[in-house]
Design a protein around this motif. Sequence first.
Motif, PDB file in Angstrom:
ATOM      1  N   PRO A  59      -7.550  -2.190   7.916  1.00 50.28           N
ATOM      2  CA  PRO A  59      -7.175  -0.766   7.904  1.00 50.28           C
ATOM      3  C   PRO A  59      -6.041  -0.443   8.872  1.00 50.28           C
ATOM      4  O   PRO A  59      -5.148   0.353   8.555  1.00 50.28           O
ATOM      5  CB  PRO A  59      -8.484  -0.066   8.299  1.00 50.28           C
ATOM      6  CG  PRO A  59      -9.566  -1.000   7.871  1.00 50.28           C
ATOM      7  CD  PRO A  59      -9.001  -2.367   8.149  1.00 50.28           C
ATOM      8  N   THR A  60      -6.059  -1.050  10.050  1.00 48.78           N
ATOM      9  CA  THR A  60      -4.973  -0.852  11.010  1.00 48.78           C
ATOM     10  C   THR A  60      -3.664  -1.386  10.444  1.00 48.78           C
ATOM     11  O   THR A  60      -2.606  -0.745  10.567  1.00 48.78           O
ATOM     12  CB  THR A  60      -5.291  -1.547  12.342  1.00 48.78           C
ATOM     13  OG1 THR A  60      -6.489  -0.993  12.889  1.00 48.78           O
ATOM     14  CG2 THR A  60      -4.158  -1.389  13.340  1.00 48.78           C
ATOM     15  N   TYR A  61      -3.712  -2.561   9.838  1.00 51.86           N
ATOM     16  CA  TYR A  61      -2.512  -3.138   9.238  1.00 51.86           C
ATOM     17  C   TYR A  61      -1.921  -2.200   8.181  1.00 51.86           C
ATOM     18  O   TYR A  61      -0.696  -2.002   8.133  1.00 51.86           O
ATOM     19  CB  TYR A  61      -2.824  -4.473   8.585  1.00 51.86           C
ATOM     20  CG  TYR A  61      -3.185  -5.595   9.521  1.00 51.86           C
ATOM     21  CD1 TYR A  61      -2.912  -5.535  10.884  1.00 51.86           C
ATOM     22  CD2 TYR A  61      -3.801  -6.749   9.035  1.00 51.86           C
ATOM     23  CE1 TYR A  61      -3.240  -6.579  11.725  1.00 51.86           C
ATOM     24  CE2 TYR A  61      -4.120  -7.804   9.865  1.00 51.86           C
ATOM     25  CZ  TYR A  61      -3.851  -7.719  11.208  1.00 51.86           C
ATOM     26  OH  TYR A  61      -4.176  -8.762  12.035  1.00 51.86           O
ATOM     27  N   ALA A  62      -2.775  -1.663   7.339  1.00 53.10           N
ATOM     28  CA  ALA A  62      -2.293  -0.789   6.268  1.00 53.10           C
ATOM     29  C   ALA A  62      -1.581   0.433   6.840  1.00 53.10           C
ATOM     30  O   ALA A  62      -0.520   0.855   6.342  1.00 53.10           O
ATOM     31  CB  ALA A  62      -3.447  -0.367   5.372  1.00 53.10           C
ATOM     32  N   ARG A  63      -2.148   1.013   7.908  1.00 54.20           N
ATOM     33  CA  ARG A  63      -1.511   2.183   8.516  1.00 54.20           C
ATOM     34  C   ARG A  63      -0.180   1.801   9.158  1.00 54.20           C
ATOM     35  O   ARG A  63       0.813   2.537   9.028  1.00 54.20           O
ATOM     36  CB  ARG A  63      -2.444   2.810   9.548  1.00 54.20           C
ATOM     37  CG  ARG A  63      -1.839   4.041  10.224  1.00 54.20           C
ATOM     38  CD  ARG A  63      -2.817   4.715  11.175  1.00 54.20           C
ATOM     39  NE  ARG A  63      -2.139   5.760  11.953  1.00 54.20           N
ATOM     40  CZ  ARG A  63      -2.716   6.469  12.922  1.00 54.20           C
ATOM     41  NH1 ARG A  63      -3.997   6.271  13.222  1.00 54.20           N
ATOM     42  NH2 ARG A  63      -2.011   7.384  13.582  1.00 54.20           N
ATOM     43  N   LEU A  64      -0.122   0.673   9.841  1.00 55.77           N
ATOM     44  CA  LEU A  64       1.127   0.240  10.456  1.00 55.77           C
ATOM     45  C   LEU A  64       2.208  -0.004   9.409  1.00 55.77           C
ATOM     46  O   LEU A  64       3.367   0.398   9.592  1.00 55.77           O
ATOM     47  CB  LEU A  64       0.894  -1.024  11.285  1.00 55.77           C
ATOM     48  CG  LEU A  64       0.146  -0.851  12.602  1.00 55.77           C
ATOM     49  CD1 LEU A  64      -0.231  -2.202  13.187  1.00 55.77           C
ATOM     50  CD2 LEU A  64       0.973  -0.059  13.602  1.00 55.77           C
ATOM     51  N   ARG A  65       1.851  -0.658   8.317  1.00 58.43           N
ATOM     52  CA  ARG A  65       2.846  -0.903   7.271  1.00 58.43           C
ATOM     53  C   ARG A  65       3.358   0.405   6.690  1.00 58.43           C
ATOM     54  O   ARG A  65       4.550   0.547   6.380  1.00 58.43           O
ATOM     55  CB  ARG A  65       2.262  -1.766   6.154  1.00 58.43           C
ATOM     56  CG  ARG A  65       1.995  -3.206   6.532  1.00 58.43           C
ATOM     57  CD  ARG A  65       1.749  -4.079   5.303  1.00 58.43           C
ATOM     58  NE  ARG A  65       0.677  -3.577   4.469  1.00 58.43           N
ATOM     59  CZ  ARG A  65      -0.604  -3.889   4.585  1.00 58.43           C
ATOM     60  NH1 ARG A  65      -0.981  -4.721   5.555  1.00 58.43           N
ATOM     61  NH2 ARG A  65      -1.510  -3.400   3.764  1.00 58.43           N
ATOM     62  N   ALA A  66       2.460   1.387   6.540  1.00 60.87           N
ATOM     63  CA  ALA A  66       2.849   2.666   5.947  1.00 60.87           C
ATOM     64  C   ALA A  66       3.691   3.507   6.903  1.00 60.87           C
ATOM     65  O   ALA A  66       4.662   4.151   6.481  1.00 60.87           O
ATOM     66  CB  ALA A  66       1.603   3.445   5.522  1.00 60.87           C
ATOM     67  N   GLU A  67       3.342   3.515   8.191  1.00 54.61           N
ATOM     68  CA  GLU A  67       4.007   4.403   9.144  1.00 54.61           C
ATOM     69  C   GLU A  67       5.248   3.772   9.763  1.00 54.61           C
ATOM     70  O   GLU A  67       6.288   4.428   9.888  1.00 54.61           O
ATOM     71  CB  GLU A  67       3.026   4.821  10.236  1.00 54.61           C
ATOM     72  CG  GLU A  67       1.882   5.679   9.713  1.00 54.61           C
ATOM     73  CD  GLU A  67       0.968   6.177  10.815  1.00 54.61           C
ATOM     74  OE1 GLU A  67       1.210   5.818  12.000  1.00 54.61           O
ATOM     75  OE2 GLU A  67       0.026   6.920  10.512  1.00 54.61           O
ATOM     76  N   SER A  68       5.136   2.543  10.194  1.00 54.99           N
ATOM     77  CA  SER A  68       6.290   1.840  10.766  1.00 54.99           C
ATOM     78  C   SER A  68       5.951   0.360  10.886  1.00 54.99           C
ATOM     79  O   SER A  68       5.206  -0.040  11.787  1.00 54.99           O
ATOM     80  CB  SER A  68       6.655   2.391  12.142  1.00 54.99           C
ATOM     81  OG  SER A  68       7.774   1.682  12.649  1.00 54.99           O
ATOM     82  N   PRO A  69       6.473  -0.451   9.980  1.00 57.80           N
ATOM     83  CA  PRO A  69       6.112  -1.874   9.984  1.00 57.80           C
ATOM     84  C   PRO A  69       6.681  -2.669  11.160  1.00 57.80           C
ATOM     85  O   PRO A  69       6.313  -3.815  11.347  1.00 57.80           O
ATOM     86  CB  PRO A  69       6.660  -2.386   8.654  1.00 57.80           C
ATOM     87  CG  PRO A  69       7.712  -1.408   8.266  1.00 57.80           C
ATOM     88  CD  PRO A  69       7.281  -0.082   8.810  1.00 57.80           C
ATOM     89  N   VAL A  70       7.575  -2.048  11.943  1.00 55.98           N
ATOM     90  CA  VAL A  70       8.015  -2.638  13.210  1.00 55.98           C
ATOM     91  C   VAL A  70       7.783  -1.571  14.272  1.00 55.98           C
ATOM     92  O   VAL A  70       8.417  -0.514  14.255  1.00 55.98           O
ATOM     93  CB  VAL A  70       9.498  -3.042  13.178  1.00 55.98           C
ATOM     94  CG1 VAL A  70       9.918  -3.607  14.529  1.00 55.98           C
ATOM     95  CG2 VAL A  70       9.757  -4.055  12.070  1.00 55.98           C
ATOM     96  N   THR A  71       6.846  -1.827  15.173  1.00 53.68           N
ATOM     97  CA  THR A  71       6.469  -0.785  16.133  1.00 53.68           C
ATOM     98  C   THR A  71       6.052  -1.392  17.459  1.00 53.68           C
ATOM     99  O   THR A  71       5.501  -2.503  17.501  1.00 53.68           O
ATOM    100  CB  THR A  71       5.325   0.085  15.552  1.00 53.68           C
ATOM    101  OG1 THR A  71       5.100   1.212  16.387  1.00 53.68           O
ATOM    102  CG2 THR A  71       4.041  -0.703  15.419  1.00 53.68           C
ATOM    103  N   TRP A  72       6.327  -0.666  18.529  1.00 52.25           N
ATOM    104  CA  TRP A  72       5.922  -1.090  19.876  1.00 52.25           C
ATOM    105  C   TRP A  72       4.470  -0.727  20.096  1.00 52.25           C
ATOM    106  O   TRP A  72       4.046   0.402  19.842  1.00 52.25           O
ATOM    107  CB  TRP A  72       6.799  -0.407  20.919  1.00 52.25           C
ATOM    108  CG  TRP A  72       6.383  -0.679  22.341  1.00 52.25           C
ATOM    109  CD1 TRP A  72       5.708   0.156  23.175  1.00 52.25           C
ATOM    110  CD2 TRP A  72       6.623  -1.872  23.079  1.00 52.25           C
ATOM    111  NE1 TRP A  72       5.515  -0.432  24.407  1.00 52.25           N
ATOM    112  CE2 TRP A  72       6.061  -1.688  24.373  1.00 52.25           C
ATOM    113  CE3 TRP A  72       7.261  -3.086  22.779  1.00 52.25           C
ATOM    114  CZ2 TRP A  72       6.122  -2.675  25.359  1.00 52.25           C
ATOM    115  CZ3 TRP A  72       7.314  -4.067  23.772  1.00 52.25           C
ATOM    116  CH2 TRP A  72       6.751  -3.853  25.039  1.00 52.25           C
ATOM    117  N   VAL A  73       3.670  -1.679  20.567  1.00 49.92           N
ATOM    118  CA  VAL A  73       2.254  -1.450  20.826  1.00 49.92           C
ATOM    119  C   VAL A  73       2.028  -1.637  22.327  1.00 49.92           C
ATOM    120  O   VAL A  73       2.009  -2.771  22.826  1.00 49.92           O
ATOM    121  CB  VAL A  73       1.364  -2.408  20.016  1.00 49.92           C
ATOM    122  CG1 VAL A  73      -0.114  -2.146  20.306  1.00 49.92           C
ATOM    123  CG2 VAL A  73       1.646  -2.258  18.524  1.00 49.92           C
TER     124      VAL A  73
END
Length: 431
Positions: A59-73
Amino acid sequence: MTAAASQCPFRADSEYSELSADTLTGSTDHGRSTVSHAAADYPVADWIDMAALAANPYPTYARLRAESPVTWVPQLNKFLVTNYAGCHAVEQDQETFSANVSGATMTRAIGAQPMLRRDDPEHSLDRAPINPVLRPKNVKEAWGPVFERNAEIYLDKVAELGPEEADLNRDYAAPVASQNLIDLLGLKDVTVEQVRRWSYDFIGGMGNVLDDQSIWDRCGASTEEADRLLEELIPYYRQNPDASMISAFANSGLPTSNVAANVKLTISGGMNEPQHMVTNMVWALSNHPEQRGQVLADPGLWASVFDEAVRWQSPIGMYPRETTRETVLQGVRIPAGAGIGVVVGSANHDTTQFGDTAEEFDIHRPKRPHLAFGAGVHLCAGHWAAKTSIGQIAVPMAYKRFPALRVDERRNESWDGWVFRGLTNLPITWN
């Protein structure tokens, strides 16, 4: 075996629960990024729940891909790349995205820099000696009979335990993977349990980003044991060469320190995908009985089962890179010296690559390249050994021995991890 052979990060099994802090904080081999995000001009995902990520990352992966597939964590101190295109781009550009991650715990854990932390041409020099050992034809002809023998031995042990007690991971997947690794490497006078312990302890050190001294103590003890054995084996194989990986390394002209580092790297990772692919395949088929029936009726489908299972539940979920210069990836500007997490477990669920059913297990899925074994120069050299030992031998032999093999729902199964993900317990029955 996959990581063993070259460029794959690793995971252990149930004993890896000791390393849960490492699983939550990132990769097995972290550098210390110097990136400042005080005035970040890139996406930031500070909402990620690390416990939820470890329990079920998809579920976290799906949200990251949808919102910003390259993001600072911030929690991980690195950029996560979660879509297929981004991960593939990283793998194709080692000049920008280096495998030589700074501040690496891996080097401390095994006492030297292995091929996994080298870029070309150094990486290719270290990898070249074992390429002939792991070519498909050689794996099938030289090692296939060995893998069959090992599978038969541990299927007998599973049968002795019976359908009320057997656990597929503990009693079959892990020991078969360990014995296959012992034979393929050419280790002598070691036990399955000893090599499993070494693998877990090395992985523990590689993931020891919290600098836990007890982990370093265990890792150091296992490293010392392995080094003592290699002090004997490397000169032995220089005098008595055979078809094993240690022999290939020992007679390659590489410095002894390189040989030892790469053997210990192999021990660290050689149980990862083989072990977890046994359990993943059986778990997937148990939860998709129609496809299970199709495979049992048509053994020609086993290759598709392996390939789809390794995509769907990738044992290697994420591995590190580091930027050598400022760059733009998927429209996001990334500074030089930034830690990168290449989240192939997410990329392998990307609907742009695998269609709207990417989250589903489907052995009839149209063939598309996935990243379960990496890509580019770091494509895992051992992937043919894994496909042969597990996809063509260990799992089909288990179903031939126990045609009704399935997950025992009366007992608890358990999954763990996202950097590395696998079943740590899988009770089975065949009544």
